[in-house]
Design a protein around this motif. Structure first.
Motif, mmCIF file in Angstrom:
data_model
loop_
_atom_site.group_PDB
_atom_site.id
_atom_site.type_symbol
_atom_site.label_atom_id
_atom_site.label_comp_id
_atom_site.label_asym_id
_atom_site.label_seq_id
_atom_site.Cartn_x
_atom_site.Cartn_y
_atom_site.Cartn_z
ATOM 1 N N GLN A 294 41.886 48.281 7.385
ATOM 2 C CA GLN A 294 42.069 47.608 8.661
ATOM 3 C C GLN A 294 42.308 46.128 8.387
ATOM 4 O O GLN A 294 41.904 45.606 7.340
ATOM 5 C CB GLN A 294 40.844 47.796 9.570
ATOM 6 N N THR A 295 42.960 45.452 9.329
ATOM 7 C CA THR A 295 43.346 44.059 9.140
ATOM 8 C C THR A 295 42.651 43.177 10.173
ATOM 9 O O THR A 295 42.612 43.517 11.364
ATOM 10 C CB THR A 295 44.871 43.897 9.270
ATOM 11 N N TYR A 296 42.087 42.055 9.684
ATOM 12 C CA TYR A 296 41.330 41.156 10.561
ATOM 13 C C TYR A 296 41.934 39.754 10.561
ATOM 14 O O TYR A 296 42.468 39.283 9.550
ATOM 15 C CB TYR A 296 39.875 41.051 10.087
ATOM 16 N N VAL A 297 41.816 39.089 11.700
ATOM 17 C CA VAL A 297 42.120 37.669 11.830
ATOM 18 C C VAL A 297 40.981 37.049 12.629
ATOM 19 O O VAL A 297 40.726 37.439 13.775
ATOM 20 C CB VAL A 297 43.468 37.425 12.541
ATOM 21 N N HIS A 298 40.266 36.116 12.003
ATOM 22 C CA HIS A 298 39.133 35.439 12.651
ATOM 23 C C HIS A 298 38.118 36.431 13.227
ATOM 24 O O HIS A 298 37.602 36.265 14.332
ATOM 25 C CB HIS A 298 39.615 34.502 13.758
ATOM 26 N N GLY A 299 37.823 37.485 12.448
ATOM 27 C CA GLY A 299 36.783 38.421 12.835
ATOM 28 C C GLY A 299 37.209 39.507 13.792
ATOM 29 O O GLY A 299 36.409 40.386 14.125
ATOM 30 N N GLN A 300 38.447 39.477 14.273
ATOM 31 C CA GLN A 300 38.941 40.505 15.177
ATOM 32 C C GLN A 300 40.002 41.341 14.487
ATOM 33 O O GLN A 300 40.731 40.865 13.614
ATOM 34 C CB GLN A 300 39.542 39.886 16.437
ATOM 35 N N LEU A 301 40.083 42.624 14.896
ATOM 36 C CA LEU A 301 41.144 43.481 14.379
ATOM 37 C C LEU A 301 42.475 42.975 14.898
ATOM 38 O O LEU A 301 42.721 42.929 16.112
ATOM 39 C CB LEU A 301 40.903 44.930 14.823
ATOM 40 N N ASN A 302 43.336 42.559 13.965
ATOM 41 C CA ASN A 302 44.672 42.073 14.295
ATOM 42 C C ASN A 302 45.615 42.484 13.180
ATOM 43 O O ASN A 302 45.469 42.026 12.041
ATOM 44 C CB ASN A 302 44.691 40.546 14.438
ATOM 45 N N GLY A 303 46.569 43.365 13.491
ATOM 46 C CA GLY A 303 47.499 43.807 12.473
ATOM 47 C C GLY A 303 47.366 45.293 12.182
ATOM 48 O O GLY A 303 46.687 46.028 12.908
ATOM 49 N N PRO A 304 48.031 45.744 11.117
ATOM 50 C CA PRO A 304 48.086 47.174 10.833
ATOM 51 C C PRO A 304 46.731 47.771 10.474
ATOM 52 O O PRO A 304 45.874 47.113 9.875
ATOM 53 C CB PRO A 304 49.071 47.269 9.664
ATOM 54 N N SER A 305 46.565 49.038 10.868
ATOM 55 C CA SER A 305 45.348 49.799 10.573
ATOM 56 C C SER A 305 45.765 51.218 10.220
ATOM 57 O O SER A 305 46.677 51.782 10.814
ATOM 58 C CB SER A 305 44.411 49.816 11.781
ATOM 59 N N GLU A 306 45.084 51.796 9.225
ATOM 60 C CA GLU A 306 45.344 53.186 8.850
ATOM 61 C C GLU A 306 44.048 53.805 8.341
ATOM 62 O O GLU A 306 43.512 53.400 7.309
ATOM 63 C CB GLU A 306 46.423 53.280 7.769
ATOM 64 N N LEU A 307 43.524 54.760 9.103
ATOM 65 C CA LEU A 307 42.263 55.403 8.753
ATOM 66 C C LEU A 307 42.443 56.917 8.754
ATOM 67 O O LEU A 307 43.103 57.475 9.646
ATOM 68 C CB LEU A 307 41.159 55.033 9.745
ATOM 69 N N THR A 308 41.823 57.567 7.760
ATOM 70 C CA THR A 308 41.866 59.021 7.653
ATOM 71 C C THR A 308 40.446 59.558 7.717
ATOM 72 O O THR A 308 39.570 59.137 6.956
ATOM 73 C CB THR A 308 42.519 59.462 6.341
ATOM 74 N N ILE A 309 40.233 60.507 8.639
ATOM 75 C CA ILE A 309 38.931 61.149 8.794
ATOM 76 C C ILE A 309 39.161 62.657 8.807
ATOM 77 O O ILE A 309 39.928 63.169 9.628
ATOM 78 C CB ILE A 309 38.215 60.717 10.086
ATOM 79 N N ALA A 310 38.490 63.349 7.867
ATOM 80 C CA ALA A 310 38.587 64.817 7.788
ATOM 81 C C ALA A 310 40.039 65.287 7.774
ATOM 82 O O ALA A 310 40.405 66.269 8.426
ATOM 83 C CB ALA A 310 37.832 65.454 8.948
ATOM 84 N N GLY A 311 40.889 64.587 7.023
ATOM 85 C CA GLY A 311 42.278 64.983 6.874
ATOM 86 C C GLY A 311 43.198 64.523 7.970
ATOM 87 O O GLY A 311 44.412 64.723 7.884
ATOM 88 N N ASN A 312 42.675 63.899 9.020
ATOM 89 C CA ASN A 312 43.499 63.407 10.118
ATOM 90 C C ASN A 312 43.675 61.896 10.000
ATOM 91 O O ASN A 312 42.685 61.157 9.909
ATOM 92 C CB ASN A 312 42.844 63.732 11.468
ATOM 93 N N THR A 313 44.926 61.443 9.988
ATOM 94 C CA THR A 313 45.226 60.021 9.811
ATOM 95 C C THR A 313 45.670 59.407 11.128
ATOM 96 O O THR A 313 46.483 59.975 11.861
ATOM 97 C CB THR A 313 46.326 59.824 8.755
ATOM 98 N N GLU A 314 45.105 58.252 11.431
ATOM 99 C CA GLU A 314 45.520 57.473 12.593
ATOM 100 C C GLU A 314 46.009 56.118 12.109
ATOM 101 O O GLU A 314 45.310 55.437 11.363
ATOM 102 C CB GLU A 314 44.360 57.303 13.581
ATOM 103 N N ARG A 315 47.241 55.751 12.529
ATOM 104 C CA ARG A 315 47.806 54.481 12.085
ATOM 105 C C ARG A 315 48.530 53.796 13.239
ATOM 106 O O ARG A 315 49.087 54.430 14.135
ATOM 107 C CB ARG A 315 48.757 54.689 10.911
#
Length: 470
Positions: free
Chosen positions: A362-383
């Protein structure tokens, strides 16, 4: 599954904690010779036909054990047996060498359980040993952390008895001496004799100083200093374990243990004057270690709240700065802080290989999520992308693909169903709106539904194989 190093270290410390790290593990497998083997039918007879160095003691208050001090070729040995237990056998309490047993007595030093003391003379000098009984494993172990205080009581004494010892011990500040404390690697901390030192003050639950506390004052903490160096005091903060109190005459006892060891410039202040190395403890395990400068954290620190959380990195002027590594609930997070806020890409790893733990970045700017994110949980990817902690623009998710506006599904979406079908529908402010079409795995339309503000409107229209609806 791998165990995180912090967990391994904390669990190792926990298993050593209750008896100063020398649980005398050999007690479990000691081969009792010279006829000491206990018969199941007559377990209490282990001392029979033996020469006793002290009258037999039966039914010890803290354990119901029988205690016998037996004269053997090499000197006096103490044995105890809880003979009313199945498969009971005598166990070695201690080897007292060429000694005479003067007194055996019980005294409470904390609210947890009483301490058993043995006063003996060896080479014309008095010695005292202290023991605690563990009701879980039914074993006694020597309380070695108390030994320096006991040695001071016996030093140079020509006459000594139980009453004199009890009076001397009652002058000590209360503490559960059974606890083992994980070594910090700071020699001046690890070598402390907690029974010494100068009392600074007791403190209430909200850290207010208490000059002469009574039980009604609820003294949750106290502080002692042990040495002074260049205007700084080596200070130990003790805290009260949240269990019951024990009242014996005019003494009220609590289960105190070490909370923190630190160099402080103004020890009377509960916090804020730390200056130098500091180590905090939670039930004997290190929960934080690092350094302060005028009450502010600086340099490398390691922090652990329990077996499920740990973190390590640097502080600058009291704020996290630079590379940090965090472990929480089976997941590791690695990235950078600037001015105590997360910055840039943070990598997430499934350290313990748990199915529900996310991996990716995950990408942060000044403590907040800002920018691209890609997470995989139990084989399922969310981007997709975040803007100010909210999902924005196109996203691929477990539910399907489409756009977000301010963290809400928006516009046309293609959804996935559990039976392998796909659905097309429009979203407005996170709610289905208008026509929903359902297609089977071959892309054949199966039914049509209509929604208003996320609520089904009207009946489902099933589509026949020929392409007509009903």
């Amino acid at each position: 599954m791998r165990a995180h190093p912090w967990i391994i270290r904390r669990l190792s410390a926990r298993y050593r904690r209750l008896d100063e790290g020398i649980r005398m593990k050999w007690l479990w497998a000691i081969a009792l010779t010279a006829g000491l083997a206990c018969q199941t039918a007559g377990a209490a007879a282990f001392y029979e036909n033996k020469t006793l160095a002290h009258p037999l003691i039966e039914g010890l208050q803290e354990s119901s054990a029988t205690l016998a001090f037996i004269k053997e070729a090499g000197g006096v040995k103490g044995y105890y047996c809880i003979c009313n237990m199945p498969n009971a056998e005598p166990r070695l309490l201690d080897d007292f060498g060429q000694a005479t047993i003067e007194s055996v007595f019980l005294m409470s030093l904390d609210s947890e359980d009483p301490t058993r003391f043995v006063l003996f003379r060896q080479n014309e000098q008095y010695r005292i040993y202290a023991y605690k009984y563990n009701d879980n494993d039914h074993l006694y172990s020597r309380v070695t952390r108390l030994q320096p205080a006991l040695d001071r009581i016996t030093a140079g004494q020509k006459h000594l008895d139980a009453l004199t010892i009890k009076k001397a011990l009652s002058q000590n500040t209360p503490l559960n001496y059974r606890f083992y404390y994980e070594e910090s690697g700071v020699p001046e901390f690890d070598q402390l004799d907690f029974s010494q030192g100068t009392l600074v003050s007791y403190y209430g639950q909200y850290y207010d100083p208490l000059s002469n506390p009574t039980p009604d004052d609820e003294p949750y903490f106290y502080k002692k200093t042990y040495q002074e160096k260049d205007g700084r005091f080596l200070t130990v903060t003790f805290w009260r374990w949240l269990d019951g109190t024990l009242v014996e005459g005019n003494r009220t006892l609590y289960n105190y243990q070490v909370r923190r060891i630190a160099w402080e410039t103004a020890p009377l202040k509960f916090t804020g004057s730390e200056d130098g190395q500091s180590v905090s403890y939670d039930s004997g395990s290190i929960s934080a270690k690092g350094a302060y400068k005028q009450g502010v954290r600086i340099g490398p620190w390691s922090i652990s709240k329990d077996e499920k959380y740990s973190a390590s990195g640097h502080f600058a002027e009291g704020k996290r700065e630079g590379q940090w590594s965090i472990y929480q609930d089976g997941q590791t997070l690695d990235g950078e802080y600037h001015n105590d806020l997360r910055e840039g890409r943070w990598q997430l790893s499934n350290y313990d290989e748990m199915e529900w733990v996310a991996t990716g970045f995950q990408t942060y700017v000044h403590g907040q999520l800002n920018g691209p994110s890609e997470l995989t949980i139990a084989g399922n990817t969310e981007r997709g992308n975040y803007v100010d902690d909210k999902r924005q623009g196109p996203w691929e998710t477990k539910a399907g693909n489409g756009d977000y506006t301010n963290d809400l599904q928006s516009g046309p979406w293609t959804l996935k169903t559990d039976n392998g079908h796909t659905q097309t529908v429009n979203f407005v402010a996170g709610k289905k709106e208008g026509e929903l079409r359902d297609f089977d795995a071959n892309g054949v339309l199966t039914y049509i539904e209509h929604y208003k503000a996320g609520v089904l409107s009207g009946s489902r229209e099933s589509v026949l194989a020929a392409g007509t609806s009903r």
